[in-house]
Design a protein around this motif. Structure first.
Motif, PDB file in Angstrom:
ATOM      1  N   ALA A  53       0.674  -1.284  -0.080  1.00 19.53           N
ATOM      2  CA  ALA A  53      -0.026  -0.199  -0.059  1.00 19.53           C
ATOM      3  C   ALA A  53       0.857   1.147  -0.007  1.00 19.53           C
ATOM      4  O   ALA A  53       0.664   2.121  -0.706  1.00 19.53           O
ATOM      5  CB  ALA A  53      -0.908  -0.054   1.287  1.00 19.53           C
ATOM      6  N   ALA A  56       2.299   1.693  -3.542  1.00 23.69           N
ATOM      7  CA  ALA A  56       1.402   2.079  -4.323  1.00 23.69           C
ATOM      8  C   ALA A  56       1.128   3.749  -4.161  1.00 23.69           C
ATOM      9  O   ALA A  56       0.786   4.304  -5.098  1.00 23.69           O
ATOM     10  CB  ALA A  56      -0.047   1.024  -4.186  1.00 23.69           C
ATOM     11  N   GLY A  57       0.901   3.984  -2.900  1.00 27.78           N
ATOM     12  CA  GLY A  57       0.473   5.314  -2.545  1.00 27.78           C
ATOM     13  C   GLY A  57       1.713   6.236  -3.228  1.00 27.78           C
ATOM     14  O   GLY A  57       1.407   7.364  -3.974  1.00 27.78           O
ATOM     15  N   PHE A  60       1.185   6.234  -6.817  1.00 23.41           N
ATOM     16  CA  PHE A  60       0.243   7.160  -7.202  1.00 23.41           C
ATOM     17  C   PHE A  60       0.331   8.736  -7.267  1.00 23.41           C
ATOM     18  O   PHE A  60       0.011   9.480  -8.137  1.00 23.41           O
ATOM     19  CB  PHE A  60      -1.020   6.722  -6.518  1.00 23.41           C
ATOM     20  CG  PHE A  60      -2.107   7.489  -6.779  1.00 23.41           C
ATOM     21  CD1 PHE A  60      -3.042   6.793  -7.716  1.00 23.41           C
ATOM     22  CD2 PHE A  60      -2.816   8.676  -6.192  1.00 23.41           C
ATOM     23  CE1 PHE A  60      -4.235   7.392  -8.274  1.00 23.41           C
ATOM     24  CE2 PHE A  60      -4.046   9.056  -6.599  1.00 23.41           C
ATOM     25  CZ  PHE A  60      -4.725   8.279  -7.742  1.00 23.41           C
ATOM     26  N   GLU A  61       0.885   8.892  -6.317  1.00 27.01           N
ATOM     27  CA  GLU A  61       1.212  10.578  -5.931  1.00 27.01           C
ATOM     28  C   GLU A  61       2.500  10.968  -7.212  1.00 27.01           C
ATOM     29  O   GLU A  61       2.046  12.154  -8.009  1.00 27.01           O
ATOM     30  CB  GLU A  61       2.023  10.749  -4.752  1.00 27.01           C
ATOM     31  CG  GLU A  61       1.112  10.724  -3.602  1.00 27.01           C
ATOM     32  CD  GLU A  61       1.680  10.868  -2.232  1.00 27.01           C
ATOM     33  OE1 GLU A  61       2.800  11.404  -2.118  1.00 27.01           O
ATOM     34  OE2 GLU A  61       1.010  10.601  -1.135  1.00 27.01           O
ATOM     35  N   LEU A  82       0.162   0.923 -12.472  1.00 27.57           N
ATOM     36  CA  LEU A  82      -0.551   0.588 -11.150  1.00 27.57           C
ATOM     37  C   LEU A  82      -1.556  -0.105 -11.278  1.00 27.57           C
ATOM     38  O   LEU A  82      -1.741  -1.001 -10.145  1.00 27.57           O
ATOM     39  CB  LEU A  82      -0.821   1.904 -10.341  1.00 27.57           C
ATOM     40  CG  LEU A  82       0.174   2.852  -9.780  1.00 27.57           C
ATOM     41  CD1 LEU A  82      -0.427   4.382  -9.374  1.00 27.57           C
ATOM     42  CD2 LEU A  82       0.227   2.182  -8.129  1.00 27.57           C
ATOM     43  N   ALA A  86      -1.142  -2.779  -7.926  1.00 30.72           N
ATOM     44  CA  ALA A  86      -1.420  -1.994  -7.010  1.00 30.72           C
ATOM     45  C   ALA A  86      -2.650  -2.888  -6.163  1.00 30.72           C
ATOM     46  O   ALA A  86      -3.458  -3.427  -6.915  1.00 30.72           O
ATOM     47  CB  ALA A  86      -1.873  -0.567  -7.359  1.00 30.72           C
ATOM     48  N   TYR A  90      -5.915   1.368  -4.545  1.00 31.45           N
ATOM     49  CA  TYR A  90      -5.145   2.285  -5.556  1.00 31.45           C
ATOM     50  C   TYR A  90      -5.389   1.898  -6.955  1.00 31.45           C
ATOM     51  O   TYR A  90      -5.488   2.861  -7.903  1.00 31.45           O
ATOM     52  CB  TYR A  90      -3.953   2.297  -5.119  1.00 31.45           C
ATOM     53  CG  TYR A  90      -3.313   3.012  -3.923  1.00 31.45           C
ATOM     54  CD1 TYR A  90      -3.247   4.559  -4.149  1.00 31.45           C
ATOM     55  CD2 TYR A  90      -3.022   2.516  -2.701  1.00 31.45           C
ATOM     56  CE1 TYR A  90      -2.907   5.266  -3.129  1.00 31.45           C
ATOM     57  CE2 TYR A  90      -2.603   3.389  -1.882  1.00 31.45           C
ATOM     58  CZ  TYR A  90      -2.538   4.576  -1.744  1.00 31.45           C
ATOM     59  OH  TYR A  90      -2.407   5.398  -0.700  1.00 31.45           O
ATOM     60  N   ARG A  91      -5.852   0.640  -7.053  1.00 30.08           N
ATOM     61  CA  ARG A  91      -6.331   0.002  -8.543  1.00 30.08           C
ATOM     62  C   ARG A  91      -7.343   0.810  -9.213  1.00 30.08           C
ATOM     63  O   ARG A  91      -7.267   1.314 -10.387  1.00 30.08           O
ATOM     64  CB  ARG A  91      -6.111  -1.440  -8.619  1.00 30.08           C
ATOM     65  CG  ARG A  91      -6.446  -1.966  -9.938  1.00 30.08           C
ATOM     66  CD  ARG A  91      -6.332  -3.713  -9.954  1.00 30.08           C
ATOM     67  NE  ARG A  91      -7.324  -4.290  -9.188  1.00 30.08           N
ATOM     68  CZ  ARG A  91      -6.986  -4.649  -8.104  1.00 30.08           C
ATOM     69  NH1 ARG A  91      -5.836  -4.875  -7.750  1.00 30.08           N
ATOM     70  NH2 ARG A  91      -8.071  -5.393  -7.347  1.00 30.08           N
ATOM     71  N   ALA A  94      -6.397   4.471  -9.854  1.00 31.81           N
ATOM     72  CA  ALA A  94      -5.491   4.494 -11.167  1.00 31.81           C
ATOM     73  C   ALA A  94      -6.245   4.321 -12.201  1.00 31.81           C
ATOM     74  O   ALA A  94      -6.128   5.021 -13.203  1.00 31.81           O
ATOM     75  CB  ALA A  94      -4.438   3.443 -10.911  1.00 31.81           C
TER      76      ALA A  94
END
Length: 218
Positions: A53, A56-57, A60-61, A82, A86, A90-91, A94
């Motif tokens: 997580a 992935a965070g 993503f950022e 992602l 992810a 987050y998936r 994304a």
């Protein structure tokens, strides 16, 4: 005499416990090993999930930063990566952001991506509603009011939907563009009568209401 009996009873209990231990000690030890292994496995799983997580965070950022820098091709690729690896939260985010990036170059393709998200039952309800709104916004210029109604009616009429206000506004606009004053007025009335309608949206609805022809008197 009572002390002698107590000593005998104690000796008998010890002997019984020893026999039980000799008989079941392997089973007991195996159970304890399984418990320790299960706890350790769960802790390890939690650690790995938390690490995934966090990674992935951060990814993503970084993808969002690329988008904000107008590096849309790079952002699209980052969101696509992602989606493949992810965690589910987050998936899904994304997928929504990737569709937004695609919209900068190909709106029909982006609308299709949003439609796929809206139809995916593994995605949460609010994210599905948001995808329906985004797809309808992209299709507004080229589709009919009946098509918009098919897309958005369920969201617009759901009292607990976060995006019901936007759905009603889009339906009112589509009906107005189709010269269907009755349908437009229906959605504008729902906007006006909903106490949770955002003030800015209410103002736009009132402006659109003023453009409609007056209701014919019976």
């Amino acid at each position: 005499m009572s002390e002698l009996f107590n000593e005998v009873d104690e000796e008998v209990r010890r002997e019984q416990l020893k026999k039980l231990w000799d008989k079941y000690s392997i089973v007991f030890i195996a159970l304890m090993v399984l418990v320790v292994a299960a706890v350790g496995g769960w802790r390890g799983y939690q650690y790995l999930e938390a690490r995934k997580a966090a990674e992935a965070g951060a990814a993503f950022e970084k993808a969002v930063e690329l988008s904000e820098q107008d590096k849309h091709a790079d952002a699209e690729a980052a969101f696509a990566a992602l989606i493949t690896k992810a965690p589910s939260g987050y998936r899904n985010l994304a997928r929504l952001r990737m569709a937004a990036e695609v919209a900068t170059r190909d709106q029909p393709a982006a609308a299709k991506l949003y439609d796929e998200i809206a139809a995916d039952r593994s995605v949460g309800g609010p994210e599905q509603d948001l995808a329906r709104i985004r797809a309808a916004q992209l299709a507004m210029e080229t589709t009919t009011y009946p098509n918009m109604l098919q897309r958005l009616e369920a969201t617009a009429t759901a009292k607990d939907s976060t995006f019901r206000h936007s759905a009603r506004e889009l339906l009112a606009l589509s009906a107005w563009r189709a010269n269907d004053a009755t349908a437009a007025r229906q959605w504008l009335d729902q906007i006006a009568n909903d106490g949770e309608t955002p003030p800015s949206l209410r103002s736009r609805a009132e402006a659109l209401q003023a453009l409609l022809p007056p209701v014919a008197k019976s």
